[in-house]
Design a protein around this motif. Structure first.
Motif, PDB file in Angstrom:
ATOM      1  N   THR A   1      34.432  72.062 -56.844  1.00 33.71           N
ATOM      2  CA  THR A   1      33.701  71.455 -57.520  1.00 33.71           C
ATOM      3  C   THR A   1      32.552  70.444 -57.113  1.00 33.71           C
ATOM      4  OG1 THR A   1      35.565  69.829 -57.588  1.00 33.71           O
ATOM      5  CG2 THR A   1      35.830  70.869 -58.956  1.00 33.71           C
ATOM      6  N   ASN A   2      32.167  70.318 -55.864  1.00 36.85           N
ATOM      7  CA  ASN A   2      31.157  69.477 -55.375  1.00 36.85           C
ATOM      8  C   ASN A   2      30.191  70.288 -54.141  1.00 36.85           C
ATOM      9  OD1 ASN A   2      32.879  68.829 -52.967  1.00 36.85           O
ATOM     10  ND2 ASN A   2      33.415  66.743 -53.969  1.00 36.85           N
ATOM     11  N   GLY A   3      31.204  71.660 -53.716  1.00 37.63           N
ATOM     12  CA  GLY A   3      30.361  71.869 -52.450  1.00 37.63           C
ATOM     13  C   GLY A   3      30.393  71.662 -51.027  1.00 37.63           C
ATOM     14  N   ASN A   4      31.763  70.095 -51.303  1.00 38.30           N
ATOM     15  CA  ASN A   4      32.030  70.437 -49.695  1.00 38.30           C
ATOM     16  C   ASN A   4      32.355  71.048 -49.009  1.00 38.30           C
ATOM     17  OD1 ASN A   4      31.073  66.931 -50.060  1.00 38.30           O
ATOM     18  ND2 ASN A   4      33.120  66.697 -50.983  1.00 38.30           N
TER      19      ASN A   4
ATOM     20  N   LEU B   1      49.928  72.552 -34.817  1.00 36.40           N
ATOM     21  CA  LEU B   1      50.050  71.995 -36.645  1.00 36.40           C
ATOM     22  C   LEU B   1      49.185  70.514 -36.478  1.00 36.40           C
ATOM     23  CD1 LEU B   1      53.760  72.649 -37.586  1.00 36.40           C
ATOM     24  CD2 LEU B   1      51.853  74.259 -37.954  1.00 36.40           C
ATOM     25  N   VAL B   2      48.692  70.573 -35.213  1.00 37.55           N
ATOM     26  CA  VAL B   2      47.741  69.274 -35.580  1.00 37.55           C
ATOM     27  C   VAL B   2      46.140  70.076 -35.676  1.00 37.55           C
ATOM     28  CG1 VAL B   2      47.242  67.445 -34.436  1.00 37.55           C
ATOM     29  CG2 VAL B   2      49.551  68.459 -33.541  1.00 37.55           C
ATOM     30  N   LYS B   3      45.334  69.109 -36.941  1.00 37.34           N
ATOM     31  CA  LYS B   3      43.926  69.178 -36.884  1.00 37.34           C
ATOM     32  C   LYS B   3      42.940  68.234 -36.055  1.00 37.34           C
ATOM     33  CE  LYS B   3      43.285  67.416 -41.872  1.00 37.34           C
ATOM     34  NZ  LYS B   3      42.460  66.853 -41.310  1.00 37.34           N
ATOM     35  N   GLY B   4      42.103  68.289 -36.313  1.00 37.76           N
ATOM     36  CA  GLY B   4      40.931  67.618 -36.070  1.00 37.76           C
ATOM     37  C   GLY B   4      39.703  68.257 -36.768  1.00 37.76           C
ATOM     38  N   GLY B   5      38.285  67.708 -36.740  1.00 38.34           N
ATOM     39  CA  GLY B   5      37.675  68.495 -36.875  1.00 38.34           C
ATOM     40  C   GLY B   5      36.819  67.393 -38.428  1.00 38.34           C
ATOM     41  N   GLY B   6      36.297  68.248 -39.333  1.00 36.00           N
ATOM     42  CA  GLY B   6      35.491  67.276 -40.629  1.00 36.00           C
ATOM     43  C   GLY B   6      34.748  68.267 -41.431  1.00 36.00           C
ATOM     44  N   PRO B   7      34.090  67.522 -41.793  1.00 30.01           N
ATOM     45  CA  PRO B   7      33.304  68.532 -43.409  1.00 30.01           C
ATOM     46  C   PRO B   7      32.005  68.413 -42.098  1.00 30.01           C
ATOM     47  CG  PRO B   7      33.426  66.081 -43.736  1.00 30.01           C
ATOM     48  CD  PRO B   7      33.868  65.733 -42.990  1.00 30.01           C
ATOM     49  N   LEU B   8      31.298  69.882 -43.002  1.00 35.53           N
ATOM     50  CA  LEU B   8      30.678  71.244 -42.089  1.00 35.53           C
ATOM     51  C   LEU B   8      29.151  69.892 -42.612  1.00 35.53           C
ATOM     52  CD1 LEU B   8      30.753  74.585 -42.515  1.00 35.53           C
ATOM     53  CD2 LEU B   8      31.599  72.967 -41.065  1.00 35.53           C
ATOM     54  N   SER B   9      27.944  70.194 -42.202  1.00 33.09           N
ATOM     55  CA  SER B   9      26.851  69.352 -41.995  1.00 33.09           C
ATOM     56  C   SER B   9      26.564  69.751 -42.852  1.00 33.09           C
ATOM     57  CB  SER B   9      26.113  70.173 -40.550  1.00 33.09           C
ATOM     58  OG  SER B   9      25.254  71.226 -40.629  1.00 33.09           O
ATOM     59  N   MET B  10      26.730  71.147 -44.160  1.00 30.99           N
ATOM     60  CA  MET B  10      25.937  71.268 -45.117  1.00 30.99           C
ATOM     61  C   MET B  10      26.649  71.346 -46.199  1.00 30.99           C
ATOM     62  SD  MET B  10      22.657  73.866 -44.494  1.00 30.99           S
ATOM     63  CE  MET B  10      22.678  73.809 -46.424  1.00 30.99           C
ATOM     64  N   MET B  11      26.314  70.566 -47.601  1.00 26.13           N
ATOM     65  CA  MET B  11      26.908  71.580 -48.787  1.00 26.13           C
ATOM     66  C   MET B  11      26.762  73.311 -49.282  1.00 26.13           C
ATOM     67  SD  MET B  11      27.370  67.770 -49.346  1.00 26.13           S
ATOM     68  CE  MET B  11      28.573  67.553 -51.633  1.00 26.13           C
ATOM     69  N   THR B  12      27.564  72.984 -50.105  1.00 23.39           N
ATOM     70  CA  THR B  12      27.103  74.040 -50.813  1.00 23.39           C
ATOM     71  C   THR B  12      26.573  74.437 -51.686  1.00 23.39           C
ATOM     72  OG1 THR B  12      28.965  75.352 -51.922  1.00 23.39           O
ATOM     73  CG2 THR B  12      28.656  75.791 -49.583  1.00 23.39           C
ATOM     74  N   PRO B  13      25.509  74.596 -52.758  1.00 22.50           N
ATOM     75  CA  PRO B  13      25.485  74.975 -54.255  1.00 22.50           C
ATOM     76  C   PRO B  13      26.612  75.056 -55.304  1.00 22.50           C
ATOM     77  CG  PRO B  13      23.753  76.077 -53.525  1.00 22.50           C
ATOM     78  CD  PRO B  13      24.541  76.010 -52.148  1.00 22.50           C
ATOM     79  N   LEU B  14      26.943  74.435 -56.116  1.00 16.32           N
ATOM     80  CA  LEU B  14      28.154  74.661 -57.167  1.00 16.32           C
ATOM     81  C   LEU B  14      28.742  76.378 -57.999  1.00 16.32           C
ATOM     82  CD1 LEU B  14      28.217  70.914 -59.233  1.00 16.32           C
ATOM     83  CD2 LEU B  14      29.188  72.045 -57.218  1.00 16.32           C
TER      84      LEU B  14
END
Length: 519
Positions: free
Chosen positions: A228-231, A240-253
């Motif tokens: 819905t927003n390209g994130n 079962l433990v996560k790290g990381g986060g958003p990529l440096s770019m978003m996609t078009p819808l």
């Protein structure tokens, strides 16, 4: 291994003539053999990583660092007199006529060489399976070591009185040599010899194609796309433990995720997108959370909407992702070979006679390397019979098209939830989900043969099986579930068909808007 233990019942006596000093060659066999599960050396090891296997089923020698030099040696195609290892035709039925083998029917000698440059050293264990020859054949194996050590061993007698592909007499014979094995000479008395399943240790651990590791770690990672927003977000997993986060770019819808895998051979997974408006495909080359390159696929134009992208996998063994399509109008299947963001070639999937394969009447189930040759294959389900069937691929050529052996029709309420290597043998397995009950079931496969299967557990129907991934880095894929009501993301840590542990990894608000790119 003690030389006193080398005689096998029913295989005849052994005459030992080899170096007896420490560090000299130690020979093993002859022992009964119907599949690699019977290998004294490699039955519990991961093919393509800890050892290599050449079964000749592609019609060529494709295993790395292996060559055969004799002019009279040929690969036998399936025939009434071919004696392949029993399970190579997907059935354990006492017959090898539908598989392939290697034979010298002129001199009865096969010389096998190992390339230390290609392999990163010489193997210290090597073996093969004697499948046929004259009745009462005496087999002499001579080993030449990396430092010049020479030893030989005579196995006798083997062989029955028939040449119609029976497999009861098939025997494994092998040798260990600490300095490394440069060459094996295999000589059968009577002027004929037929062998199969040459197998040898990997001097340096081989690398499988990277399916879902985003930061070059041992663990799989998870990649999420919010439609819905390209994130786009990366979860770097440690159990079962996560790290990381958003990529440096978003996609078009207008972007829809098609799959992930290493497109450029750098060891990090990348992602494939389809622009649903233009029908162009795009590749993002990733380094962790950074999008290093974002490009439309070069060498390719728009793909008409009747071509469905089935998924991403390395089908030709070059450690770079390829893209598998299905034409919903013609039922033809095609593959793009990729090098980074470039489509280097593309074409139809054909059989060994170059006849285009049709997927008519088949429901797509998933991609995976079912026989451990470093090349992804396709699993289907027959819509009429509910039988699972597979295409083993060598690039765009199907060299085996089999119903999964030792299995029957699966009732339609059972669907393939995901495909992944549950037991860490380098071969993909199948995880089934019952859409009526809460049951989860698995098949552990050896190629296109179900070696075992059974219940994994139960989970309420609000939970959807999204993917399999090796969350804890033990080479065994685990299962990822999402709850459509609560937004919870849960992982099951697996050891074969046994759930060792499990738990919640996170809760995602509006989870219906998030697609897990992993498959």
């Amino acid at each position: 291994m003690s030389l006193l233990k080398l005689t096998s019942a029913g295989a005849g006596a052994l005459l030992i003539s080899s170096f007896a000093c420490a560090g000299g060659p130690i020979f093993t066999g002859p022992t009964p053999y119907t599949s690699v599960a019977n290998s004294p050396f490699f039955a519990t090891q991961q093919v393509g990583v800890q050892y290599y296997l050449e079964d000749f089923e592609k019609g060529v020698i494709a295993a790395p660092g292996l060559s055969v030099s004799d002019p009279n040696v040929a690969i036998n195609p399936p025939s009434a007199t071919t004696d392949s290892v029993d399970l190579d035709d997907c059935l354990l039925n006492g017959s090898g006529v539908n598989g392939r083998s290697l034979a010298n029917l002129v001199t009865g000698v096969v010389n096998v060489q190992f390339n230390n440059v290609t392999l990163g050293g010489y193997p210290t264990k090597a073996g093969f399976v004697w499948t046929d020859g004259a009745e009462g054949t005496v087999v002499t194996v001579t080993v030449i070591g990396a430092l010049g050590t020479v030893g030989f061993f005579t196995f006798f007698p083997v062989g029955d009185a028939v040449a119609n592909g029976t497999t009861a007499e098939d025997r494994f014979m092998g040798v260990e040599l600490d300095e490394g094995i440069a060459q094996l000479q295999i000589a059968g008395s009577g002027g004929t010899i037929e062998i199969d399943h040459i197998q040898y240790s990997a001097p340096t651990l081989g690398a499988l194609w990277t399916r879902d590791k985003l930061n070059a770690g041992a663990n799989s990672d998870l990649l999420w796309h919010k439609t819905t927003n390209g994130n786009v977000a990366a979860w770097f997993m440690s159990g079962l433990v996560k790290g990381g986060g958003p990529l440096s770019m978003m996609t078009p819808l207008t972007y829809a995720a098609q799959g992930m895998g290493d497109f450029d051979g750098d060891g990090d997974a990348d992602v494939l997108w389809r622009d649903t408006t233009s029908n162009l495909f795009y590749v993002w080359l990733l380094n962790g959370q950074s999008v290093v390159t974002a490009s439309a696929v070069l060498g390719a134009g728009p793909v008409t909407s009747n071509f469905t992208c089935l998924g991403v996998g390395d089908t030709n063994g070059d450690k770079k992702a390829d893209v598998v399509f299905r034409n919903t109008t013609t039922n033809g299947v095609s593959i793009w070979y990729m090098d980074g963001v470039t489509r280097t070639s593309g074409g139809s999937v054909v059989d060994s006679l170059s006849v285009a394969m049709s997927s008519a009447g088949l429901t797509y189930a998933g991609l995976g390397d079912f026989n451990g040759d470093g090349r992804y294959d396709i699993m289907w389900r027959n819509a009429a019979s509910n039988l699972a069937t597979g295409w083993l691929l060598n690039g765009r050529t199907v060299f085996a098209n089999c119903v999964v052996g030792n299995s029957g029709g699966v009732p339609p309420e059972w669907v393939v939830g995901t495909i992944g290597d549950l037991d860490g043998d380098g071969r993909a397995d199948v995880i089934w989900r019952n859409t009526v009950t809460t049951a989860v079931n698995g098949w552990l496969l050896n190629g296109l043969y179900r070696k075992t299967g059974g219940s994994i557990g139960n989970i309420p129907l609000a939970w959807t099986l999204r993917a399999s991934a090796d969350l804890n880095g033990d080479t065994k894929n685990d299962l990822i579930w999402t709850n459509s009501t609560t937004g919870q993301v849960n992982g099951w840590i697996m050891d074969g068909l046994t759930k060792l542990s499990g738990g919640n990894m996170a809760t995602i608000t509006g989870i219906a808007d998030w697609n897990l790119v992993n498959r």
